[in-house]
Scaffold this motif. Structure first.
Motif, mmCIF file in Angstrom:
data_model
loop_
_atom_site.group_PDB
_atom_site.id
_atom_site.type_symbol
_atom_site.label_atom_id
_atom_site.label_comp_id
_atom_site.label_asym_id
_atom_site.label_seq_id
_atom_site.Cartn_x
_atom_site.Cartn_y
_atom_site.Cartn_z
ATOM 1 N N ASN A 97 -15.882 -8.892 1.830
ATOM 2 C CA ASN A 97 -14.503 -7.957 1.548
ATOM 3 C C ASN A 97 -14.189 -7.897 0.318
ATOM 4 O OD1 ASN A 97 -14.487 -7.110 4.180
ATOM 5 N ND2 ASN A 97 -13.171 -8.892 4.984
ATOM 6 N N LEU A 117 -3.225 2.087 -5.870
ATOM 7 C CA LEU A 117 -4.018 1.823 -4.741
ATOM 8 C C LEU A 117 -4.295 3.045 -3.743
ATOM 9 C CD1 LEU A 117 -2.709 -1.853 -3.817
ATOM 10 C CD2 LEU A 117 -4.838 -0.994 -4.922
ATOM 11 N N GLN A 118 -3.202 4.024 -3.480
ATOM 12 C CA GLN A 118 -3.444 5.018 -2.909
ATOM 13 C C GLN A 118 -4.475 6.081 -3.299
ATOM 14 O OE1 GLN A 118 0.509 6.615 -2.543
ATOM 15 N NE2 GLN A 118 1.420 4.905 -1.263
ATOM 16 N N THR A 151 -12.114 -3.414 7.605
ATOM 17 C CA THR A 151 -13.068 -4.298 6.811
ATOM 18 C C THR A 151 -12.864 -5.851 7.116
ATOM 19 O OG1 THR A 151 -11.317 -4.422 4.798
ATOM 20 C CG2 THR A 151 -12.959 -2.773 4.780
ATOM 21 N N LEU A 195 0.693 -1.303 0.052
ATOM 22 C CA LEU A 195 -0.014 -0.028 0.165
ATOM 23 C C LEU A 195 0.796 1.228 0.100
ATOM 24 C CD1 LEU A 195 -2.528 -1.046 2.345
ATOM 25 C CD2 LEU A 195 -2.984 -0.931 0.020
ATOM 26 N N LYS A 198 -8.064 0.914 6.449
ATOM 27 C CA LYS A 198 -9.337 0.651 5.712
ATOM 28 C C LYS A 198 -9.283 -0.873 5.707
ATOM 29 C CE LYS A 198 -11.920 1.653 1.560
ATOM 30 N NZ LYS A 198 -11.987 2.085 0.303
ATOM 31 N N ILE A 199 -8.182 -1.371 5.331
ATOM 32 C CA ILE A 199 -8.214 -3.113 5.239
ATOM 33 C C ILE A 199 -8.323 -3.682 6.402
ATOM 34 C CG2 ILE A 199 -6.822 -4.844 4.497
ATOM 35 C CD1 ILE A 199 -5.694 -3.247 2.308
ATOM 36 N N TYR A 202 -7.141 3.175 -1.043
ATOM 37 C CA TYR A 202 -6.886 1.905 0.239
ATOM 38 C C TYR A 202 -5.889 2.410 0.761
ATOM 39 C CZ TYR A 202 -9.733 -0.677 -3.035
ATOM 40 O OH TYR A 202 -10.521 -1.272 -3.808
ATOM 41 N N THR A 203 -6.083 2.218 2.168
ATOM 42 C CA THR A 203 -4.860 2.531 3.259
ATOM 43 C C THR A 203 -5.121 1.102 4.343
ATOM 44 O OG1 THR A 203 -6.773 3.292 4.903
ATOM 45 C CG2 THR A 203 -5.576 4.748 3.286
ATOM 46 N N ASN A 240 -13.472 -4.961 -2.016
ATOM 47 C CA ASN A 240 -12.299 -4.500 -2.443
ATOM 48 C C ASN A 240 -11.890 -5.599 -3.620
ATOM 49 O OD1 ASN A 240 -12.351 -1.994 -0.898
ATOM 50 N ND2 ASN A 240 -11.745 -3.509 0.787
#
Length: 142
Positions: free
Chosen positions: A85, A53-54, A66, A47, A62-63, A58-59, A89
């Protein structure tokens, strides 16, 4: 074979066994991070170093959010969360599947890699049918 050659061979084998024990002791003293910690480091590196992805937002936080769940984890909840999930994503589907497979400590890393190859292209709605047999055969860590 001459007695000198036999003695030299036995000496070499003895030295080899001592070196093997020394290597074993050194390896036993090494600190090895758990697989989940290593996977989290890898996700963080991916990441941090992946601009697309940034840009998609997505951080690491955040992952992690979830993945977490407040209700008790049942096998069906775990699989349903995995599918949810992945649907949320899809670009990091493989990471979610790896995290799921890491819950099975009885399965070797090679078998996990083979399972991942088998299910990585499966539609999320059909993924449950592929993963349920794993849960019935192997013990899942909740």
């Amino acid at each position: 074979m001459k007695p000198e050659e036999i003695n030299k061979t036995l000496s070499l084998l003895s030295d080899l066994e001592e070196k093997r024990k020394e290597i074993h002791n050194l390896l036993a003293e090494m600190a090895v991070s758990p697989r989940l910690d290593l996977l989290e480091e890898i996700v963080k590196d991916v990441l941090d170093n992946n601009v697309p992805l940034q840009k998609m937002g997505y951080t690491e936080e955040k992952i992690k959010t979830t993945e977490k769940e407040s209700e008790p984890q049942t096998i069906m909840n775990i699989i349903n969360n995995l599918i949810s999930n992945i649907k949320t994503n899809p670009s990091i589907k493989i990471i979610y599947i790896k995290l799921f497979l890491d819950r099975f400590h009885e399965i070797s890393d090679q078998d996990k890699a083979a399972i991942l190859q088998d299910v990585k292209d499966v539609d999320p709605d059909k993924l449950k049918d592929k993963l349920l047999p794993l849960v019935s055969v192997f013990e899942l860590d909740k």
